[in-house]
Design an enzyme around this catalytic site. Structure first.
Site, PDB file in Angstrom:
ATOM      1  N   SER A 126       0.842  -1.202   0.000  1.00 34.23           N
ATOM      2  CA  SER A 126       0.000   0.000   0.000  1.00 34.23           C
ATOM      3  C   SER A 126       0.868   1.240   0.000  1.00 34.23           C
ATOM      4  O   SER A 126       1.978   1.242   0.548  1.00 34.23           O
ATOM      5  CB  SER A 126      -0.852  -0.020   1.274  1.00 34.23           C
ATOM      6  OG  SER A 126      -1.444   1.225   1.502  1.00 34.23           O
ATOM      7  N   TYR A 156      -1.971  -0.663  11.003  1.00 36.29           N
ATOM      8  CA  TYR A 156      -2.218  -1.256   9.679  1.00 36.29           C
ATOM      9  C   TYR A 156      -1.008  -1.022   8.777  1.00 36.29           C
ATOM     10  O   TYR A 156      -0.494  -1.952   8.132  1.00 36.29           O
ATOM     11  CB  TYR A 156      -3.492  -0.663   9.041  1.00 36.29           C
ATOM     12  CG  TYR A 156      -3.595  -0.985   7.569  1.00 36.29           C
ATOM     13  CD1 TYR A 156      -3.920  -2.271   7.142  1.00 36.29           C
ATOM     14  CD2 TYR A 156      -3.318  -0.017   6.594  1.00 36.29           C
ATOM     15  CE1 TYR A 156      -3.974  -2.581   5.790  1.00 36.29           C
ATOM     16  CE2 TYR A 156      -3.369  -0.314   5.245  1.00 36.29           C
ATOM     17  CZ  TYR A 156      -3.694  -1.604   4.847  1.00 36.29           C
ATOM     18  OH  TYR A 156      -3.729  -1.908   3.508  1.00 36.29           O
ATOM     19  N   LYS A 169       2.021  -3.643   6.836  1.00 38.54           N
ATOM     20  CA  LYS A 169       2.495  -3.663   5.442  1.00 38.54           C
ATOM     21  C   LYS A 169       4.012  -3.444   5.391  1.00 38.54           C
ATOM     22  O   LYS A 169       4.723  -4.081   4.606  1.00 38.54           O
ATOM     23  CB  LYS A 169       1.770  -2.593   4.614  1.00 38.54           C
ATOM     24  CG  LYS A 169       0.284  -2.844   4.459  1.00 38.54           C
ATOM     25  CD  LYS A 169      -0.020  -4.125   3.670  1.00 38.54           C
ATOM     26  CE  LYS A 169      -1.498  -4.389   3.558  1.00 38.54           C
ATOM     27  NZ  LYS A 169      -1.814  -5.700   2.990  1.00 38.54           N
TER      28      LYS A 169
HETATM   29  P1  NAD Z   1     -11.152  -6.501   1.421  1.00 36.34           P
HETATM   30  O1  NAD Z   1     -11.374  -6.437   2.886  1.00 36.34           O
HETATM   31  O2  NAD Z   1     -12.313  -6.225   0.527  1.00 36.34           O
HETATM   32  O3  NAD Z   1     -10.551  -7.915   1.016  1.00 36.34           O
HETATM   33  C1  NAD Z   1      -9.710  -8.651   1.871  1.00 36.34           C
HETATM   34  C2  NAD Z   1     -10.266 -10.067   1.933  1.00 36.34           C
HETATM   35  O4  NAD Z   1      -9.436 -10.854   2.782  1.00 36.34           O
HETATM   36  C3  NAD Z   1     -11.675 -10.126   2.503  1.00 36.34           C
HETATM   37  O5  NAD Z   1     -12.503 -10.877   1.632  1.00 36.34           O
HETATM   38  C4  NAD Z   1     -11.507 -10.826   3.847  1.00 36.34           C
HETATM   39  O6  NAD Z   1     -12.639 -11.607   4.173  1.00 36.34           O
HETATM   40  C5  NAD Z   1     -10.249 -11.645   3.608  1.00 36.34           C
HETATM   41  N1  NAD Z   1      -9.465 -11.964   4.797  1.00 36.34           N
HETATM   42  C6  NAD Z   1      -9.009 -11.108   5.755  1.00 36.34           C
HETATM   43  N2  NAD Z   1      -8.322 -11.796   6.687  1.00 36.34           N
HETATM   44  C7  NAD Z   1      -8.331 -13.099   6.306  1.00 36.34           C
HETATM   45  C8  NAD Z   1      -7.800 -14.286   6.856  1.00 36.34           C
HETATM   46  N3  NAD Z   1      -7.108 -14.277   8.005  1.00 36.34           N
HETATM   47  N4  NAD Z   1      -7.993 -15.454   6.203  1.00 36.34           N
HETATM   48  C9  NAD Z   1      -8.689 -15.481   5.035  1.00 36.34           C
HETATM   49  N5  NAD Z   1      -9.238 -14.381   4.487  1.00 36.34           N
HETATM   50  C10 NAD Z   1      -9.051 -13.205   5.114  1.00 36.34           C
HETATM   51  O7  NAD Z   1      -9.951  -5.522   1.079  1.00 36.34           O
HETATM   52  P2  NAD Z   1      -9.377  -5.054  -0.335  1.00 36.34           P
HETATM   53  O8  NAD Z   1      -9.662  -3.596  -0.454  1.00 36.34           O
HETATM   54  O9  NAD Z   1      -9.797  -5.973  -1.389  1.00 36.34           O
HETATM   55  O10 NAD Z   1      -7.832  -5.193  -0.040  1.00 36.34           O
HETATM   56  C11 NAD Z   1      -7.074  -6.307  -0.480  1.00 36.34           C
HETATM   57  C12 NAD Z   1      -5.634  -6.137  -0.053  1.00 36.34           C
HETATM   58  O11 NAD Z   1      -5.132  -4.923  -0.596  1.00 36.34           O
HETATM   59  C13 NAD Z   1      -5.413  -6.043   1.441  1.00 36.34           C
HETATM   60  O12 NAD Z   1      -4.200  -6.689   1.746  1.00 36.34           O
HETATM   61  C14 NAD Z   1      -5.285  -4.566   1.689  1.00 36.34           C
HETATM   62  O13 NAD Z   1      -4.523  -4.285   2.838  1.00 36.34           O
HETATM   63  C15 NAD Z   1      -4.574  -4.116   0.439  1.00 36.34           C
HETATM   64  N6  NAD Z   1      -4.783  -2.702   0.097  1.00 36.34           N
HETATM   65  C16 NAD Z   1      -6.052  -2.213  -0.019  1.00 36.34           C
HETATM   66  C17 NAD Z   1      -6.250  -0.878  -0.327  1.00 36.34           C
HETATM   67  C18 NAD Z   1      -7.631  -0.293  -0.393  1.00 36.34           C
HETATM   68  O14 NAD Z   1      -7.780   0.915  -0.227  1.00 36.34           O
HETATM   69  N7  NAD Z   1      -8.678  -1.062  -0.655  1.00 36.34           N
HETATM   70  C19 NAD Z   1      -5.150  -0.050  -0.539  1.00 36.34           C
HETATM   71  C20 NAD Z   1      -3.867  -0.582  -0.441  1.00 36.34           C
HETATM   72  C21 NAD Z   1      -3.701  -1.922  -0.117  1.00 36.34           C
HETATM   73  C1  WQD Z   2      -9.381   9.816   0.867  1.00 33.12           C
HETATM   74  C2  WQD Z   2      -9.567  11.322   1.095  1.00 33.12           C
HETATM   75  C3  WQD Z   2      -9.825  11.889   3.415  1.00 33.12           C
HETATM   76  C4  WQD Z   2     -13.643   9.837   4.037  1.00 33.12           C
HETATM   77  C5  WQD Z   2      -6.820   4.827   3.119  1.00 33.12           C
HETATM   78  C6  WQD Z   2      -5.755   4.172   3.934  1.00 33.12           C
HETATM   79  C7  WQD Z   2      -4.647   3.686   3.051  1.00 33.12           C
HETATM   80  C8  WQD Z   2      -5.182   2.825   1.915  1.00 33.12           C
HETATM   81  C9  WQD Z   2      -6.337   3.455   1.210  1.00 33.12           C
HETATM   82  C10 WQD Z   2      -5.037   0.511   2.429  1.00 33.12           C
HETATM   83  C11 WQD Z   2      -8.779  11.857   2.289  1.00 33.12           C
HETATM   84  C12 WQD Z   2     -11.081  12.195   2.649  1.00 33.12           C
HETATM   85  C13 WQD Z   2     -12.477  10.335   3.477  1.00 33.12           C
HETATM   86  C14 WQD Z   2     -14.684  10.744   4.418  1.00 33.12           C
HETATM   87  C15 WQD Z   2     -13.315  12.553   3.634  1.00 33.12           C
HETATM   88  N1  WQD Z   2      -5.677   1.580   2.385  1.00 33.12           N
HETATM   89  N2  WQD Z   2     -12.328  11.675   3.282  1.00 33.12           N
HETATM   90  N3  WQD Z   2     -14.477  12.079   4.195  1.00 33.12           N
HETATM   91  O1  WQD Z   2      -7.050   7.877   3.780  1.00 33.12           O
HETATM   92  O2  WQD Z   2      -6.136   8.138   1.423  1.00 33.12           O
HETATM   93  O3  WQD Z   2      -6.253   5.922   2.430  1.00 33.12           O
HETATM   94  O4  WQD Z   2      -7.315   3.895   2.144  1.00 33.12           O
HETATM   95  O5  WQD Z   2      -3.865   0.329   2.293  1.00 33.12           O
HETATM   96  O6  WQD Z   2      -3.768   2.989   3.862  1.00 33.12           O
HETATM   97  O7  WQD Z   2      -5.239   5.113   4.862  1.00 33.12           O
HETATM   98  O8  WQD Z   2      -8.340   7.010   1.769  1.00 33.12           O
HETATM   99  O9  WQD Z   2     -10.679   7.065   1.046  1.00 33.12           O
HETATM  100  O10 WQD Z   2     -10.153   7.156   3.518  1.00 33.12           O
HETATM  101  O11 WQD Z   2      -9.634   9.127   2.083  1.00 33.12           O
HETATM  102  O12 WQD Z   2     -13.198  13.791   3.462  1.00 33.12           O
HETATM  103  O13 WQD Z   2     -15.739  10.353   4.940  1.00 33.12           O
HETATM  104  O14 WQD Z   2     -10.958  11.550   1.414  1.00 33.12           O
HETATM  105  O15 WQD Z   2      -9.565  12.871   4.368  1.00 33.12           O
HETATM  106  O16 WQD Z   2      -8.372  13.147   1.960  1.00 33.12           O
HETATM  107  P1  WQD Z   2      -6.901   7.356   2.426  1.00 33.12           P
HETATM  108  P2  WQD Z   2      -9.774   7.522   2.127  1.00 33.12           P
END
Ligand code: NAD
Ligand code: WQD
Length: 344
Positions: free
Chosen positions: A128, A152, A156
């Protein structure tokens, strides 16, 4: 089975995993999803199969369960793992750090352990942009210093370190570390998308739920950031582009014995107010909102330099913010309560 190989997709019922599974099936890979459904629904698997027109092997279980992982590797000729399974709510991670460290790190270690024992050493990891902490400048490239601002993010950061150390110990691993920026949007069919449990933490799902009438008003966290309109700037990337990035990474791992770490973003930053406007245009709905205090831990601006992914993988994001909003709205308006099982 076919020539492309079988991919273990942990967390494949979740938001990014579901979209990636669709792309994998479309490219001719076989897909085994291992997910404990802690943040997803079984219905997502049915929808993946409906879009792809092919079955998924679904195993409901925890990635920390090594005996189960062994059985999964016994039952399927897995050639690589894409490891999505993790908990991802930043605020919750501050309240429950042990749950986050246990889930995200024990899960990673269990999967790597079993893979090593089975001599399956191609691994794609969901990292991430959070690993850049509060970046000193933007756009962000992969050489920027790394830090974490919450548990969190620590999971990572530590996971990336585990992967680096593993590679030093055994260079026969091929590991792609993908640092996602802000994934949004949904599959163009409107059948799969993000289905947050409870009140969404992230901007786009929140906006979408305001548009569909599930939530009354968006709170814009901070109007006094040093950005053009004072609201936070992020690199929103369409989840379908992100999914394709995983296929490009897998291709690269198969092409040559090298490991790499790349940003997956568009390189373009948009403010919260710009995101609201784009969503209003896509949906034809007014998004009620008010500017409130900053959210603790938020940074002003975060967007990628995605050049490394383009140079190395030949990948670039193709869908713009308008498309992200159109697709997110199709999903949200067609599934106002998220995934609900259809009578079948
Ligand atoms: P998500 O929560 O929709 O998907 C994660 C999935 O993993 C879920 O279906 C959950 O049920 C499953 N899971 C969690 N713990 C588990 C376990 N112990 N055993 C089996 N299954 C498990 O999230 P996402 O947005 O699809 O994110 C996927 C990956 O990408 C994650 O590693 C997340 O940290 C990373 N990521 C997400 C974002 C984002 O903003 N969505 C950004 C950067 C990185
Ligand atoms: C985006 C922008 C908020 C909600 C997070 C995690 C990051 C990654 C992605 C996994 C920001 C603003 C948000 C609301 C708002 N996840 N906001 N009102 O914070 O960039 O990233 O998700 O790895 O680790 O920190 O994403 O969508 O929460 O926010 O004004 O109700 O929207 O302040 O500027 P963020 P976000």
């Amino acid at each position: 089975m076919n020539g492309k190989g079988t991919i273990l997709v942990t967390g494949g019922a979740g938001f990014i995993g579901a979209h990636t599974s669709v792309e994998l099936l479309g490219e001719g890979y076989d897909v085994v999803v291992l997910d404990n459904l802690v943040n997803s629904k079984r219905e997502a698997i049915r929808r993946i199969e409906r879009i792809a027109g092919r079955p998924v092997s679904f195993v409901e279980g925890d990635v920390r369960d090594t005996a189960l992982l062994e059985r999964v590797f016994d039952a399927h000729p897995i050639t690589a793992t894409i490891h999505f399974a993790a908990l991802k709510a930043v605020g919750e991670s501050v309240a429950k750090p042990l749950a986050y460290f246990r889930n995200n790190l024990e899960g990673l270690l269990a999967v790597l352990d079993v893979m090593a024992r089975r001599d399956v050493k191609q691994f794609v990891f969901s990292s991430s942009a959070t690993v850049y902490g509060d970046p000193h400048t933007v756009p962000i490239d992969e050489s920027f210093p790394l830090s974490a601002t919450n548990p969190y993010g620590q999971t990572k950061l530590i996971a990336e370190q585990v992967l680096r150390d593993l590679l030093i110990s055994d260079p026969s691993w091929r590991i792609a570390t993908l640092r996602y920026f802000n994934p949004v949007g949904a599959h163009e069919s409107g059948l799969i998308g993000e289905d947050p449990q409870g009140i969404p933490n992230n901007l786009m799902p929140y906006i979408a739920q305001v548009a569909v009438g599930r939530l009354a008003k968006l709170r814009v966290f901070g109007g006094d950031y040093p950005t053009p309109d004072g609201t936070g700037v992020r690199d929103y990337i369409h989840v379908a582009d992100l999914a394709r990035g995983h296929l490009a990474a897998l291709d690269e791992l198969q092409r040559r014995p090298a490991s790499f770490t790349v940003n997956l973003g568009t390189g373009q930053g948009y403010s919260v107010l710009e995101a609201i406007q784009a969503f209003e245009k896509a949906s034809g709905k007014t998004i009620a909102h008010e500017i409130v205090a900053r959210r603790p831990g938020d940074i002003a601006a975060c967007y990628a330099n995605p050049a490394a992914a383009t140079n190395l993988l030949g990948w670039r994001a193709e869908r713009d913010l308008a498309q992200m909003c159109v697709d997110q709205w199709r999903w949200q308006s067609g599934n106002p309560a998220g995934y609900t099982a259809e009578a079948d």
